[in-house]
Design a protein around this motif. Structure first.
Motif, PDB file in Angstrom:
ATOM      1  N   ARG A  30       1.364  -4.005   4.416  1.00  0.00           N
ATOM      2  CA  ARG A  30       0.059  -4.306   4.995  1.00  0.00           C
ATOM      3  C   ARG A  30       0.241  -4.669   6.465  1.00  0.00           C
ATOM      4  O   ARG A  30       1.117  -5.451   6.813  1.00  0.00           O
ATOM      5  CB  ARG A  30      -0.575  -5.462   4.234  1.00  0.00           C
ATOM      6  CG  ARG A  30      -1.998  -5.700   4.615  1.00  0.00           C
ATOM      7  CD  ARG A  30      -2.614  -6.768   3.741  1.00  0.00           C
ATOM      8  NE  ARG A  30      -3.975  -6.953   4.176  1.00  0.00           N
ATOM      9  CZ  ARG A  30      -4.929  -7.436   3.436  1.00  0.00           C
ATOM     10  NH1 ARG A  30      -4.675  -7.814   2.203  1.00  0.00           N
ATOM     11  NH2 ARG A  30      -6.142  -7.568   3.903  1.00  0.00           N
ATOM     12  N   PRO A  72       0.817  -1.219   0.000  1.00  0.00           N
ATOM     13  CA  PRO A  72       0.000   0.000   0.000  1.00  0.00           C
ATOM     14  C   PRO A  72       0.852   1.272   0.000  1.00  0.00           C
ATOM     15  O   PRO A  72       1.913   1.327   0.619  1.00  0.00           O
ATOM     16  CB  PRO A  72      -0.804  -0.101   1.292  1.00  0.00           C
ATOM     17  CG  PRO A  72      -0.773  -1.529   1.673  1.00  0.00           C
ATOM     18  CD  PRO A  72       0.521  -2.070   1.148  1.00  0.00           C
ATOM     19  N   ASP A 111      -4.378   1.771  -0.919  1.00  0.00           N
ATOM     20  CA  ASP A 111      -3.650   3.016  -0.706  1.00  0.00           C
ATOM     21  C   ASP A 111      -4.508   3.966   0.121  1.00  0.00           C
ATOM     22  O   ASP A 111      -5.748   3.899   0.079  1.00  0.00           O
ATOM     23  CB  ASP A 111      -3.338   3.685  -2.047  1.00  0.00           C
ATOM     24  CG  ASP A 111      -2.454   2.834  -2.940  1.00  0.00           C
ATOM     25  OD1 ASP A 111      -1.807   1.899  -2.435  1.00  0.00           O
ATOM     26  OD2 ASP A 111      -2.406   3.116  -4.156  1.00  0.00           O
TER      27      ASP A 111
END
Length: 111
Positions: free
Chosen positions: A23, A2, A95
């Motif tokens: 993550r 992300p 994101d």
């Protein structure tokens, strides 16, 4: 992995910033590692609300705040539905875009 995008903030991040955080990574740790000097007076144990941030995009990829975070958010300046404590935000698969508030519980920034 992300991507975290930080919107420009006059004092803490004038040009904005972006970085990747795995993550499950804690947002406050990621901000500090990226050189964003966000307050975290309680050493990231959700006891001070100084790491208050606003999740402007991507909040749906995060777990909702727990009772402890919600209780402490009541002490933050200028809370709104997008408010979170950076020490409690663990990245999900998506994101996110973060805005750093102009004021914090410990410090007012005037312009």
């Amino acid at each position: 992995m992300p991507k975290v995008t930080i919107l420009p903030h006059a004092d803490l991040c004038p040009n904005g910033a972006s970085f990747e955080l795995g993550r499950g990574g804690v947002l406050c740790d990621g901000l500090l590692a990226a050189g964003v000097a966000i307050e975290h007076a309680c050493d990231m144990v959700a006891a001070c609300a100084t790491c208050h941030v606003l999740i402007r995009h991507g909040a749906d990829s995060l777990k909702p705040p727990g009772d402890e975070e919600n209780d402490e958010l009541d002490n933050a300046w200028g809370i709104e539905p997008a408010s979170r404590l950076a020490c409690c935000v663990k990245l999900g698969a998506g994101d996110i875009t973060v805005e750093l508030p102009r004021h914090t519980r410990n410090h007012a920034r005037e312009r």
